[in-house]
Enzyme design. Structure first.
Site, short mmCIF file in Angstrom:
data_model
loop_
_atom_site.label_atom_id
_atom_site.label_comp_id
_atom_site.label_asym_id
_atom_site.label_seq_id
_atom_site.Cartn_x
_atom_site.Cartn_y
_atom_site.Cartn_z
N ASP A 78 5.81 3.56 2.55
CA ASP A 78 4.40 3.42 2.93
C ASP A 78 3.75 2.56 1.86
O ASP A 78 3.91 2.81 0.67
CB ASP A 78 3.70 4.76 3.06
CG ASP A 78 2.44 4.59 3.90
OD1 ASP A 78 2.56 4.23 5.09
OD2 ASP A 78 1.32 4.79 3.37
N LYS A 117 10.47 -13.02 -4.24
CA LYS A 117 9.54 -11.89 -4.05
C LYS A 117 10.23 -10.59 -4.44
O LYS A 117 9.61 -9.69 -5.03
CB LYS A 117 9.08 -11.84 -2.57
CG LYS A 117 8.09 -10.70 -2.29
CD LYS A 117 7.62 -10.64 -0.84
CE LYS A 117 6.80 -9.38 -0.60
NZ LYS A 117 6.46 -9.17 0.83
N TYR A 165 -0.18 -9.59 4.17
CA TYR A 165 -1.19 -10.28 3.35
C TYR A 165 -0.58 -11.26 2.35
O TYR A 165 -1.29 -11.82 1.51
CB TYR A 165 -2.04 -9.23 2.60
CG TYR A 165 -2.76 -8.27 3.53
CD1 TYR A 165 -4.00 -8.58 4.07
CD2 TYR A 165 -2.18 -7.05 3.88
CE1 TYR A 165 -4.66 -7.71 4.93
CE2 TYR A 165 -2.82 -6.16 4.75
CZ TYR A 165 -4.05 -6.50 5.27
OH TYR A 165 -4.69 -5.64 6.13
P1 ITT Z 1 6.10 1.13 9.13
O1 ITT Z 1 5.03 2.21 9.03
O2 ITT Z 1 6.86 1.17 10.41
O3 ITT Z 1 6.99 1.08 7.93
P2 ITT Z 1 3.82 -0.64 8.78
O4 ITT Z 1 3.66 -2.12 8.72
O5 ITT Z 1 2.89 0.10 9.72
O6 ITT Z 1 5.35 -0.31 9.13
P3 ITT Z 1 2.57 0.69 6.55
O7 ITT Z 1 1.91 1.73 7.38
O8 ITT Z 1 3.18 1.09 5.25
O9 ITT Z 1 3.72 -0.06 7.34
O10 ITT Z 1 1.49 -0.45 6.30
C1 ITT Z 1 1.70 -1.36 5.28
C2 ITT Z 1 0.84 -2.60 5.53
O11 ITT Z 1 0.45 -3.11 4.23
C3 ITT Z 1 1.66 -3.69 6.19
O12 ITT Z 1 1.58 -3.63 7.60
C4 ITT Z 1 1.02 -4.94 5.60
O13 ITT Z 1 -0.16 -5.24 6.28
C5 ITT Z 1 0.66 -4.49 4.18
N1 ITT Z 1 1.77 -4.77 3.26
C6 ITT Z 1 2.63 -3.87 2.71
N2 ITT Z 1 3.55 -4.48 1.96
C7 ITT Z 1 3.30 -5.80 2.06
C8 ITT Z 1 3.92 -6.94 1.54
O14 ITT Z 1 5.02 -6.87 0.79
N3 ITT Z 1 3.39 -8.12 1.83
C9 ITT Z 1 2.30 -8.23 2.59
N4 ITT Z 1 1.66 -7.21 3.16
C10 ITT Z 1 2.15 -5.98 2.89
#
Ligand code: ITT
Length: 200
Positions: A70, A176, A155
């Site tokens: 998360d 990265k 992002y």
């Molecule tokens: P899962 O829950 O299925 O893993 P999700 O995309 O919904 O997928 P999250 O609830 O953890 O995952 O939301 C994380 C969000 O934060 C993700 O959708 C991106 O918008 C942002 N994010 C997280 N890590 C990132 C990264 O390495 N680069 C860019 N944006 C990121």
């Protein structure tokens, strides 16, 4: 060989975590590769709670050792938003990553720069009959008003890593994976993972 389920529906995360763990003697599987479709209600108040909700739900359905991530972006000028809401931060339903970036920049208009920010990632590891384990990673940086780069996801095009003067979307995935929040969390999770896998 032990199997580890990468419990995420985000293909960007899958690719990064697969690369970060590719040297381990563990077979990495994904919900897609197993034909598992699961949308977990992420109603936790913290990243750890949401990571735990995802890890436990996928572990229950598959019976596999499970890793969930998360993560989110915390922008200081917005008091830590979008944070836990990063995946849904938008003014309209059905929004894309590009829409969410545009919305974030709109919310930042008029705020003094630099727009300092950090990505945070919490990993939860779940395995039957074992306590949940957690690992965290942070990547400090700055939001910039114009997109740069085409790699990565979310992002990344507006998140500048100041030491390199590049956004995460300009970096290759390998680059990265040297410095990101996810890379740091996975690094911290590796010994925990080794402990879990050895018990199986
Ligand atoms: P899962 O829950 O299925 O893993 P999700 O995309 O919904 O997928 P999250 O609830 O953890 O995952 O939301 C994380 C969000 O934060 C993700 O959708 C991106 O918008 C942002 N994010 C997280 N890590 C990132 C990264 O390495 N680069 C860019 N944006 C990121």
């Amino acid at each position: 060989m032990s199997k580890l389920l990468l419990a995420t529906n985000n293909q960007g995360k899958v690719k990064e975590i697969q690369a970060l763990l590719s040297d381990l003697p563990i077979e990495l599987v994904t919900p897609d590769s197993l034909g598992v479709e699961l949308q977990v209600d992420e109603h936790g108040q913290t990243y750890a709670e949401n990571a735990a909700l995802k890890a436990v739900a996928f572990a229950k359905v598959t019976g596999l050792i499970t890793l969930a991530d998360d993560s989110g972006l915390e922008v200081d000028a917005l008091d830590g938003l979008p944070g836990l809401h990063s995946a849904r931060f938008s003014s309209r339903p059905g929004a894309t990553d590009a829409d969410r970036r545009a919305y974030l920049l709109q919310r930042l208009q008029g705020q003094a720069r630099p727009w300092t920010a950090r990505f945070r990632c919490v990993i939860a590891l779940a395995a039957a009959d074992q306590p949940l384990q957690f690992a965290e990673g942070i990547c400090e940086g700055e939001i910039i008003p114009q997109e740069r780069g085409l790699n990565g996801f979310g992002y990344d095009p507006i998140f500048l890593f100041p030491a390199l003067g590049k956004t995460l979307a300009v970096l290759s995935m390998a680059e990265k994976n040297q410095l990101s929040h996810r890379a740091r969390a996975v690094m911290a999770a590796r010994p925990l993972l080794a402990g879990i896998v050895l018990k199986y």
